[in-house]
Design a protein around this motif. Structure first.
Motif, mmCIF file in Angstrom:
data_model
loop_
_atom_site.group_PDB
_atom_site.id
_atom_site.type_symbol
_atom_site.label_atom_id
_atom_site.label_comp_id
_atom_site.label_asym_id
_atom_site.label_seq_id
_atom_site.Cartn_x
_atom_site.Cartn_y
_atom_site.Cartn_z
ATOM 1 N N MET A 1 3.739 30.572 -18.874
ATOM 2 C CA MET A 1 2.622 30.064 -18.087
ATOM 3 C C MET A 1 1.552 31.139 -17.868
ATOM 4 O O MET A 1 0.357 30.851 -17.859
ATOM 5 C CB MET A 1 3.126 29.544 -16.743
ATOM 6 C CG MET A 1 3.900 28.250 -16.826
ATOM 7 S SD MET A 1 2.935 26.915 -17.577
ATOM 8 C CE MET A 1 1.555 26.782 -16.437
ATOM 9 N N ALA A 2 1.993 32.376 -17.699
ATOM 10 C CA ALA A 2 1.033 33.467 -17.531
ATOM 11 C C ALA A 2 0.171 33.618 -18.782
ATOM 12 O O ALA A 2 -1.058 33.766 -18.693
ATOM 13 C CB ALA A 2 1.752 34.773 -17.222
ATOM 14 N N LEU A 3 0.794 33.565 -19.957
ATOM 15 C CA LEU A 3 0.045 33.663 -21.210
ATOM 16 C C LEU A 3 -0.913 32.490 -21.369
ATOM 17 O O LEU A 3 -2.046 32.656 -21.843
ATOM 18 C CB LEU A 3 1.015 33.723 -22.396
ATOM 19 C CG LEU A 3 1.804 35.019 -22.556
ATOM 20 C CD1 LEU A 3 2.827 34.898 -23.680
ATOM 21 C CD2 LEU A 3 0.866 36.195 -22.827
ATOM 22 N N LEU A 4 -0.464 31.297 -20.969
ATOM 23 C CA LEU A 4 -1.320 30.113 -21.057
ATOM 24 C C LEU A 4 -2.553 30.262 -20.159
ATOM 25 O O LEU A 4 -3.691 29.978 -20.574
ATOM 26 C CB LEU A 4 -0.523 28.872 -20.657
ATOM 27 C CG LEU A 4 -1.269 27.536 -20.701
ATOM 28 C CD1 LEU A 4 -1.707 27.223 -22.126
ATOM 29 C CD2 LEU A 4 -0.387 26.408 -20.171
ATOM 30 N N LEU A 5 -2.353 30.736 -18.921
ATOM 31 C CA LEU A 5 -3.467 30.910 -17.997
ATOM 32 C C LEU A 5 -4.392 32.042 -18.428
ATOM 33 O O LEU A 5 -5.613 31.952 -18.265
ATOM 34 C CB LEU A 5 -2.934 31.176 -16.586
ATOM 35 C CG LEU A 5 -2.289 29.968 -15.892
ATOM 36 C CD1 LEU A 5 -1.560 30.408 -14.630
ATOM 37 C CD2 LEU A 5 -3.340 28.914 -15.557
ATOM 38 N N ILE A 6 -3.814 33.112 -18.993
ATOM 39 C CA ILE A 6 -4.636 34.199 -19.522
ATOM 40 C C ILE A 6 -5.516 33.687 -20.659
ATOM 41 O O ILE A 6 -6.707 33.999 -20.736
ATOM 42 C CB ILE A 6 -3.747 35.366 -20.000
ATOM 43 C CG1 ILE A 6 -3.137 36.098 -18.797
ATOM 44 C CG2 ILE A 6 -4.548 36.344 -20.865
ATOM 45 C CD1 ILE A 6 -2.089 37.130 -19.166
ATOM 46 N N GLY A 7 -4.918 32.877 -21.534
ATOM 47 C CA GLY A 7 -5.693 32.286 -22.623
ATOM 48 C C GLY A 7 -6.808 31.392 -22.109
ATOM 49 O O GLY A 7 -7.937 31.420 -22.618
ATOM 50 N N LEU A 8 -6.498 30.605 -21.080
ATOM 51 C CA LEU A 8 -7.510 29.735 -20.483
ATOM 52 C C LEU A 8 -8.640 30.550 -19.873
ATOM 53 O O LEU A 8 -9.826 30.231 -20.041
ATOM 54 C CB LEU A 8 -6.859 28.845 -19.422
ATOM 55 C CG LEU A 8 -7.773 27.862 -18.683
ATOM 56 C CD1 LEU A 8 -8.389 26.868 -19.664
ATOM 57 C CD2 LEU A 8 -7.006 27.130 -17.588
ATOM 58 N N GLY A 9 -8.273 31.618 -19.158
ATOM 59 C CA GLY A 9 -9.293 32.478 -18.576
ATOM 60 C C GLY A 9 -10.145 33.154 -19.637
ATOM 61 O O GLY A 9 -11.362 33.299 -19.476
ATOM 62 N N LEU A 10 -9.509 33.552 -20.736
ATOM 63 C CA LEU A 10 -10.231 34.206 -21.828
ATOM 64 C C LEU A 10 -11.227 33.238 -22.467
ATOM 65 O O LEU A 10 -12.382 33.605 -22.744
ATOM 66 C CB LEU A 10 -9.233 34.715 -22.864
ATOM 67 C CG LEU A 10 -9.718 35.726 -23.906
ATOM 68 C CD1 LEU A 10 -10.255 36.978 -23.237
ATOM 69 C CD2 LEU A 10 -8.594 36.079 -24.863
ATOM 70 N N ILE A 11 -10.803 32.008 -22.694
ATOM 71 C CA ILE A 11 -11.696 31.000 -23.272
ATOM 72 C C ILE A 11 -12.866 30.712 -22.327
ATOM 73 O O ILE A 11 -14.015 30.588 -22.754
ATOM 74 C CB ILE A 11 -10.914 29.705 -23.572
ATOM 75 C CG1 ILE A 11 -9.889 29.951 -24.687
ATOM 76 C CG2 ILE A 11 -11.854 28.575 -23.968
ATOM 77 C CD1 ILE A 11 -8.923 28.812 -24.892
ATOM 78 N N ASP A 12 -12.569 30.642 -21.036
ATOM 79 C CA ASP A 12 -13.614 30.314 -20.063
ATOM 80 C C ASP A 12 -14.681 31.398 -19.988
ATOM 81 O O ASP A 12 -15.826 31.113 -19.627
ATOM 82 C CB ASP A 12 -12.977 30.102 -18.679
ATOM 83 C CG ASP A 12 -13.971 29.632 -17.639
ATOM 84 O OD1 ASP A 12 -14.530 28.527 -17.813
ATOM 85 O OD2 ASP A 12 -14.213 30.368 -16.659
ATOM 86 N N LEU A 13 -14.326 32.632 -20.313
ATOM 87 C CA LEU A 13 -15.311 33.709 -20.281
ATOM 88 C C LEU A 13 -16.481 33.419 -21.208
ATOM 89 O O LEU A 13 -17.629 33.762 -20.905
ATOM 90 C CB LEU A 13 -14.657 35.031 -20.685
ATOM 91 C CG LEU A 13 -13.745 35.702 -19.657
ATOM 92 C CD1 LEU A 13 -13.115 36.952 -20.242
ATOM 93 C CD2 LEU A 13 -14.516 36.050 -18.388
ATOM 94 N N TRP A 14 -16.195 32.799 -22.347
ATOM 95 C CA TRP A 14 -17.246 32.564 -23.340
ATOM 96 C C TRP A 14 -17.648 31.084 -23.447
ATOM 97 O O TRP A 14 -18.793 30.789 -23.755
ATOM 98 C CB TRP A 14 -16.785 33.082 -24.694
ATOM 99 C CG TRP A 14 -16.593 34.566 -24.682
ATOM 100 C CD1 TRP A 14 -17.547 35.517 -24.460
ATOM 101 C CD2 TRP A 14 -15.366 35.288 -24.854
ATOM 102 N NE1 TRP A 14 -16.996 36.781 -24.491
ATOM 103 C CE2 TRP A 14 -15.666 36.680 -24.732
ATOM 104 C CE3 TRP A 14 -14.052 34.922 -25.107
ATOM 105 C CZ2 TRP A 14 -14.697 37.671 -24.856
ATOM 106 C CZ3 TRP A 14 -13.083 35.913 -25.233
ATOM 107 C CH2 TRP A 14 -13.411 37.271 -25.103
#
Length: 303
Positions: A273-286
């Motif tokens: 879940m941490a990796l999933l949320l990190i990925g979501l946050g990374l996508i949201d940056l751009w």
């Protein structure tokens, strides 16, 4: 928690009582330290740096006077002051002055990154220190037959190499959670709904994403100290991922149960879940997911 926040704001005596008792209880029960730090943060956010500093002084003195006869060590208060109270006081001063949660979160993470760099410069190879520290646990598990010698050696070596970054990220997380609790208390007392809106708009900035990708690639390719910087940056992206989820739930008017399920999964399936949320946050940056969904919901976006 609102009654506790009300009690803290009654004056220096109640605030000192909460900060001191929770701070001392954090020695055997670490998570109670969040309450102690949050009380410091609340007073600082509401009244300013000087009243917050005065609270640190009275709480340190009270902790020392209690710890001296109880633990035989009057310097316990200074240890709690350095580890629990001074960092949250500093973050609260910054947040009060700038009114920017984004900047405050980034500065907290910068402190974690600096700590990692200092440890590597001072120690050389922190993995050796962590290996010595966790070796008694390793031997105990081997003695009890709970793990195998061959596989456990590799596992504990990997764990020792990751402990510096994990420890720094955990420390930053504790400070940020304390700050968030203090901000939430302040909102409950004086600005209902303020912290929720503030957190849902959290943006850690695209440079964090680029640095995360850079250090991750560097660490994977070179197996160097850069890998210890990744968990701290990943923590910021995880928080942005959570902010995205909270905002999307609000925009879609989804049931509160979705958030309960999310945090439940985050507890029981932490790495995934941490990796999933990190990925979501990374996508949201751009990609700015929140703005796109908000446009669609309001009908102003492209179909």
């Amino acid at each position: 928690m609102k009654p506790l926040a009300n009690f803290v704001m009654r004056g220096y005596s109640p605030a000192t009582l909460v900060v001191t008792v929770a701070g001392l209880l954090s020695l055997p029960i670490p998570f109670v330290g969040v309450i102690s730090s949050a009380a410091v943060g609340l007073v600082t956010l509401r009244q300013g740096a000087r009243p917050g500093a005065m609270l640190l002084g009275t709480s340190t003195l009270a902790s020392g006077l209690i710890a001296w006869p109880a633990l035989g060590n009057p310097w316990v208060g200074l240890g709690i002051l350095a580890v629990l109270w001074v960092p949250i006081w500093g973050l609260a001063v910054i947040l009060r002055a700038t009114r920017s949660l984004d900047l405050t979160v980034r500065l907290a993470a910068l402190g974690g990154l600096v700590m990692v760099v200092v440890v590597h410069l001072a120690v050389g190879d922190p993995a050796l220190y962590w290996r010595e520290l966790i070796e008694p646990l390793h031997q105990s598990l081997l003695k009890d037959g709970l793990i195998q010698a061959e596989t456990s050696q590799v596992l504990f070596d990997r764990l020792a190499r990751r402990m510096t970054g994990a420890f720094a990220a955990a420390l930053v997380l504790q400070y940020l959670v304390s700050l968030f609790v203090a901000r939430a208390w302040q909102a409950q007392l004086y600005n209902p709904g303020g912290f929720g809106a503030e957190f849902k708009a959290l943006r850690v900035g695209s440079p964090v994403g680029w640095l995360f990708v850079l250090f991750l690639a560097w660490g994977l390719l070179a197996q160097g100290p850069a890998m210890d910087l990744v968990p701290v940056l990943g923590l910021l992206l995880l928080l942005q991922g959570l902010a995205v989820v909270h905002r999307l739930r609000e925009l879609r008017n989804a049931n509160q149960g979705w958030l309960v399920a999310l945090y439940g999964l985050l507890v029981f399936f932490m790495p995934q879940m941490a990796l999933l949320l990190i990925g979501l946050g990374l996508i949201d940056l751009w990609a700015d997911i929140r703005a796109r969904v908000e446009q669609r919901v309001s009908g102003t976006g492209k179909s």
